[in-house]
Design a protein around this motif. Structure first.
Motif, PDB file in Angstrom:
ATOM      1  N   LEU A 119      -3.027  61.975  94.257  1.00  0.00           N
ATOM      2  CA  LEU A 119      -4.329  61.960  94.929  1.00  0.00           C
ATOM      3  C   LEU A 119      -5.332  62.851  94.213  1.00  0.00           C
ATOM      4  O   LEU A 119      -6.506  62.487  94.056  1.00  0.00           O
ATOM      5  N   ILE A 120      -4.898  64.019  93.770  1.00  0.00           N
ATOM      6  CA  ILE A 120      -5.802  64.951  93.100  1.00  0.00           C
ATOM      7  C   ILE A 120      -6.351  64.338  91.815  1.00  0.00           C
ATOM      8  O   ILE A 120      -7.565  64.358  91.558  1.00  0.00           O
ATOM      9  N   GLY A 121      -5.471  63.787  91.008  1.00  0.00           N
ATOM     10  CA  GLY A 121      -5.915  63.200  89.746  1.00  0.00           C
ATOM     11  C   GLY A 121      -6.863  62.038  89.941  1.00  0.00           C
ATOM     12  O   GLY A 121      -7.891  61.928  89.255  1.00  0.00           O
ATOM     13  N   VAL A 122      -6.554  61.177  90.902  1.00  0.00           N
ATOM     14  CA  VAL A 122      -7.394  59.998  91.136  1.00  0.00           C
ATOM     15  C   VAL A 122      -8.713  60.398  91.797  1.00  0.00           C
ATOM     16  O   VAL A 122      -9.761  59.811  91.513  1.00  0.00           O
ATOM     17  N   ALA A 123      -8.692  61.415  92.662  1.00  0.00           N
ATOM     18  CA  ALA A 123      -9.941  61.885  93.271  1.00  0.00           C
ATOM     19  C   ALA A 123     -10.907  62.377  92.207  1.00  0.00           C
ATOM     20  O   ALA A 123     -12.117  62.108  92.264  1.00  0.00           O
ATOM     21  N   ARG A 124     -10.406  63.085  91.221  1.00  0.00           N
ATOM     22  CA  ARG A 124     -11.284  63.579  90.148  1.00  0.00           C
ATOM     23  C   ARG A 124     -11.818  62.418  89.300  1.00  0.00           C
ATOM     24  O   ARG A 124     -12.983  62.429  88.883  1.00  0.00           O
ATOM     25  N   GLU A 125     -10.983  61.417  89.058  1.00  0.00           N
ATOM     26  CA  GLU A 125     -11.473  60.218  88.352  1.00  0.00           C
ATOM     27  C   GLU A 125     -12.572  59.539  89.163  1.00  0.00           C
ATOM     28  O   GLU A 125     -13.583  59.069  88.610  1.00  0.00           O
ATOM     29  N   ALA A 126     -12.375  59.461  90.470  1.00  0.00           N
ATOM     30  CA  ALA A 126     -13.379  58.842  91.341  1.00  0.00           C
ATOM     31  C   ALA A 126     -14.700  59.589  91.241  1.00  0.00           C
ATOM     32  O   ALA A 126     -15.783  58.978  91.244  1.00  0.00           O
ATOM     33  N   GLY A 127     -14.618  60.920  91.153  1.00  0.00           N
ATOM     34  CA  GLY A 127     -15.834  61.711  91.006  1.00  0.00           C
ATOM     35  C   GLY A 127     -16.598  61.359  89.747  1.00  0.00           C
ATOM     36  O   GLY A 127     -17.838  61.277  89.756  1.00  0.00           O
ATOM     37  N   ASP A 128     -15.879  61.126  88.660  1.00  0.00           N
ATOM     38  CA  ASP A 128     -16.538  60.734  87.405  1.00  0.00           C
ATOM     39  C   ASP A 128     -17.265  59.401  87.560  1.00  0.00           C
ATOM     40  O   ASP A 128     -18.395  59.230  87.084  1.00  0.00           O
ATOM     41  N   VAL A 129     -16.610  58.453  88.219  1.00  0.00           N
ATOM     42  CA  VAL A 129     -17.232  57.142  88.421  1.00  0.00           C
ATOM     43  C   VAL A 129     -18.474  57.264  89.296  1.00  0.00           C
ATOM     44  O   VAL A 129     -19.544  56.728  88.969  1.00  0.00           O
ATOM     45  N   ALA A 130     -18.368  57.986  90.410  1.00  0.00           N
ATOM     46  CA  ALA A 130     -19.504  58.103  91.323  1.00  0.00           C
ATOM     47  C   ALA A 130     -20.678  58.815  90.660  1.00  0.00           C
ATOM     48  O   ALA A 130     -21.839  58.404  90.816  1.00  0.00           O
ATOM     49  N   ARG A 131     -20.395  59.860  89.915  1.00  0.00           N
ATOM     50  CA  ARG A 131     -21.473  60.603  89.248  1.00  0.00           C
ATOM     51  C   ARG A 131     -22.231  59.724  88.254  1.00  0.00           C
ATOM     52  O   ARG A 131     -23.429  59.922  88.027  1.00  0.00           O
ATOM     53  N   SER A 132     -21.544  58.744  87.674  1.00  0.00           N
ATOM     54  CA  SER A 132     -22.205  57.887  86.692  1.00  0.00           C
ATOM     55  C   SER A 132     -23.302  57.030  87.315  1.00  0.00           C
ATOM     56  O   SER A 132     -24.154  56.491  86.600  1.00  0.00           O
ATOM     57  N   PHE A 133     -23.295  56.890  88.650  1.00  0.00           N
ATOM     58  CA  PHE A 133     -24.313  56.102  89.338  1.00  0.00           C
ATOM     59  C   PHE A 133     -25.492  56.955  89.801  1.00  0.00           C
ATOM     60  O   PHE A 133     -26.519  56.406  90.211  1.00  0.00           O
ATOM     61  N   VAL A 134     -25.337  58.272  89.796  1.00  0.00           N
ATOM     62  CA  VAL A 134     -26.389  59.145  90.311  1.00  0.00           C
ATOM     63  C   VAL A 134     -27.648  58.993  89.460  1.00  0.00           C
ATOM     64  O   VAL A 134     -27.620  59.116  88.234  1.00  0.00           O
ATOM     65  N   GLY A 135     -28.758  58.701  90.130  1.00  0.00           N
ATOM     66  CA  GLY A 135     -30.024  58.539  89.439  1.00  0.00           C
ATOM     67  C   GLY A 135     -30.266  57.149  88.889  1.00  0.00           C
ATOM     68  O   GLY A 135     -31.333  56.883  88.326  1.00  0.00           O
ATOM     69  N   GLY A 136     -29.302  56.252  89.039  1.00  0.00           N
ATOM     70  CA  GLY A 136     -29.436  54.899  88.532  1.00  0.00           C
ATOM     71  C   GLY A 136     -29.547  53.883  89.658  1.00  0.00           C
ATOM     72  O   GLY A 136     -29.596  54.236  90.839  1.00  0.00           O
ATOM     73  N   PRO A 137     -29.568  52.599  89.322  1.00  0.00           N
ATOM     74  CA  PRO A 137     -29.648  51.555  90.359  1.00  0.00           C
ATOM     75  C   PRO A 137     -28.367  51.520  91.197  1.00  0.00           C
ATOM     76  O   PRO A 137     -27.265  51.614  90.655  1.00  0.00           O
ATOM     77  N   LEU A 138     -28.531  51.379  92.504  1.00  0.00           N
ATOM     78  CA  LEU A 138     -27.389  51.436  93.414  1.00  0.00           C
ATOM     79  C   LEU A 138     -27.073  50.097  94.073  1.00  0.00           C
ATOM     80  O   LEU A 138     -26.021  49.967  94.695  1.00  0.00           O
ATOM     81  N   ASP A 139     -27.974  49.116  93.960  1.00  0.00           N
ATOM     82  CA  ASP A 139     -27.762  47.805  94.579  1.00  0.00           C
ATOM     83  C   ASP A 139     -27.348  47.984  96.043  1.00  0.00           C
ATOM     84  O   ASP A 139     -26.280  47.547  96.476  1.00  0.00           O
ATOM     85  N   ILE A 140     -28.198  48.637  96.814  1.00  0.00           N
ATOM     86  CA  ILE A 140     -27.885  48.969  98.203  1.00  0.00           C
ATOM     87  C   ILE A 140     -27.887  47.720  99.068  1.00  0.00           C
ATOM     88  O   ILE A 140     -28.816  46.918  99.031  1.00  0.00           O
ATOM     89  N   ARG A 141     -26.838  47.561  99.839  1.00  0.00           N
ATOM     90  CA  ARG A 141     -26.728  46.465 100.798  1.00  0.00           C
ATOM     91  C   ARG A 141     -26.412  47.047 102.165  1.00  0.00           C
ATOM     92  O   ARG A 141     -25.992  48.195 102.283  1.00  0.00           O
ATOM     93  N   HIS A 142     -26.589  46.217 103.198  1.00  0.00           N
ATOM     94  CA  HIS A 142     -26.305  46.679 104.551  1.00  0.00           C
ATOM     95  C   HIS A 142     -25.211  45.799 105.157  1.00  0.00           C
ATOM     96  O   HIS A 142     -25.294  44.571 105.128  1.00  0.00           O
ATOM     97  N   LYS A 143     -24.203  46.457 105.684  1.00  0.00           N
ATOM     98  CA  LYS A 143     -23.049  45.739 106.224  1.00  0.00           C
ATOM     99  C   LYS A 143     -23.404  45.066 107.539  1.00  0.00           C
ATOM    100  O   LYS A 143     -24.366  45.433 108.224  1.00  0.00           O
ATOM    101  N   ASP A 144     -22.583  44.108 107.905  1.00  0.00           N
ATOM    102  CA  ASP A 144     -22.771  43.421 109.179  1.00  0.00           C
ATOM    103  C   ASP A 144     -22.516  44.389 110.340  1.00  0.00           C
ATOM    104  O   ASP A 144     -21.876  45.427 110.183  1.00  0.00           O
ATOM    105  N   ASP A 145     -23.019  44.022 111.516  1.00  0.00           N
ATOM    106  CA  ASP A 145     -22.783  44.779 112.752  1.00  0.00           C
ATOM    107  C   ASP A 145     -23.302  46.206 112.650  1.00  0.00           C
ATOM    108  O   ASP A 145     -22.739  47.127 113.256  1.00  0.00           O
ATOM    109  N   ASP A 146     -24.367  46.405 111.869  1.00  0.00           N
ATOM    110  CA  ASP A 146     -24.981  47.731 111.758  1.00  0.00           C
ATOM    111  C   ASP A 146     -23.958  48.794 111.351  1.00  0.00           C
ATOM    112  O   ASP A 146     -23.975  49.926 111.851  1.00  0.00           O
ATOM    113  N   ALA A 147     -23.067  48.423 110.430  1.00  0.00           N
ATOM    114  CA  ALA A 147     -22.002  49.341 109.994  1.00  0.00           C
ATOM    115  C   ALA A 147     -22.433  50.261 108.867  1.00  0.00           C
ATOM    116  O   ALA A 147     -21.616  50.997 108.325  1.00  0.00           O
ATOM    117  N   GLY A 148     -23.715  50.222 108.513  1.00  0.00           N
ATOM    118  CA  GLY A 148     -24.226  51.165 107.531  1.00  0.00           C
ATOM    119  C   GLY A 148     -24.373  50.557 106.151  1.00  0.00           C
ATOM    120  O   GLY A 148     -23.953  49.425 105.880  1.00  0.00           O
TER     121      GLY A 148
END
Length: 257
Positions: A9-38
């Protein structure tokens, strides 16, 4: 292959952080889920793909439950199940804040046995293993010893203090808020706050990791009726969360309507 589930979990969590950071400041293609789920973003989906690939490749016999994956009843027959939220606090992520987290847990027969909550922009990694204590960036953490409910520092959304939730007067709690439930639970485990409360139905992926971190830090986390939190349910929600040390936990339950 990692020697333990927590190492995985620790190793994969840190990898996930790298992926998420790569989107910061860029296009996010924001969508809204059904049933007002955010909202959901391209970053949520990219992190989810990484988590599912890395975790399921390492433990192919484990079940899978993620906010961003279609659910399957196959997980109900698994002894071990990954329960993850790729980005807990997506609105915070969209707004450019830093209090969003990756929440990763492994549950065995309904109980979390390994957990990691990682906030990449703050470089805070909360971890716990059943029977092994809780830690922040490798240093042991412990829940606070505050016993006076009237002086308690509580993480909760504003509606939690609405009168209809309480029997008699609403306690004069010192309320603060963070958008990520996993982070709120981890902050209580760290002792920076005394309690966290949410009376809304809570998705398992938001709270499974935090529940173990709290437990291993010496706190108690139950639903709002005082029932133990169990995970990998057919409908993966709990009846809210009340978390804190034993004295405060009991004091809140005694005051709820």
């Amino acid at each position: 292959m990692p020697a333990s589930d927590l190492d995985l979990l620790i190793g994969v969590a840190r990898e996930a952080g790298d992926v998420a950071r790569s989107f910061v400041g860029g296009p996010l293609d924001i969508r809204h889920k059904d049933d007002d789920a955010g909202p959901v973003t391209a970053a949520d989906y990219a992190v989810n793909r990484l988590l599912e690939d890395r975790l399921r490749s390492a433990r192919p016999d484990y079940g899978w439950l993620s906010e961003e994956s279609p659910d399957s009843t196959d997980r109900l027959g698994s002894e071990y199940v990954f329960i993850v939220d790729p980005i807990d606090g997506t609105r915070s992520f969209i707004d450019g804040q830093d209090t969003w987290a990756h929440s990763l847990a492994i549950v065995r027969d309904g109980k979390p046995v390994a957990a990691a909550v990682f906030l990449p922009l703050l470089d805070r990694l909360y971890t716990a293993e059943l029977g092994g204590g809780a830690a922040l960036n490798g240093d042991a953490i412990r829940a606070s010893g505050t016993t006076d409910l009237n002086a308690a520092r509580v993480l909760a959304a504003r509606p939690t203090l609405d009168e209809h939730h309480w029997s008699g007067a609403v306690p004069p709690l010192q309320r603060s808020h963070r958008p990520s439930l996993a982070y709120r639970m981890s902050l209580v485990a760290q002792g920076r706050f005394d309690m966290m409360l949410t009376f809304r139905p809570s998705w398992e992926w938001d709270i499974a990791a935090g529940a173990l971190i709290l437990q291993e830090a010496g706190a108690i986390a139950t639903d709002k009726a005082g029932r133990p939190l169990r995970f990998n349910n057919r409908h993966p929600q709990t009846n809210g969360v009340v978390a804190g040390n034993a004295a405060l936990h009991r004091a809140v339950l005694d005051r709820l309507a």
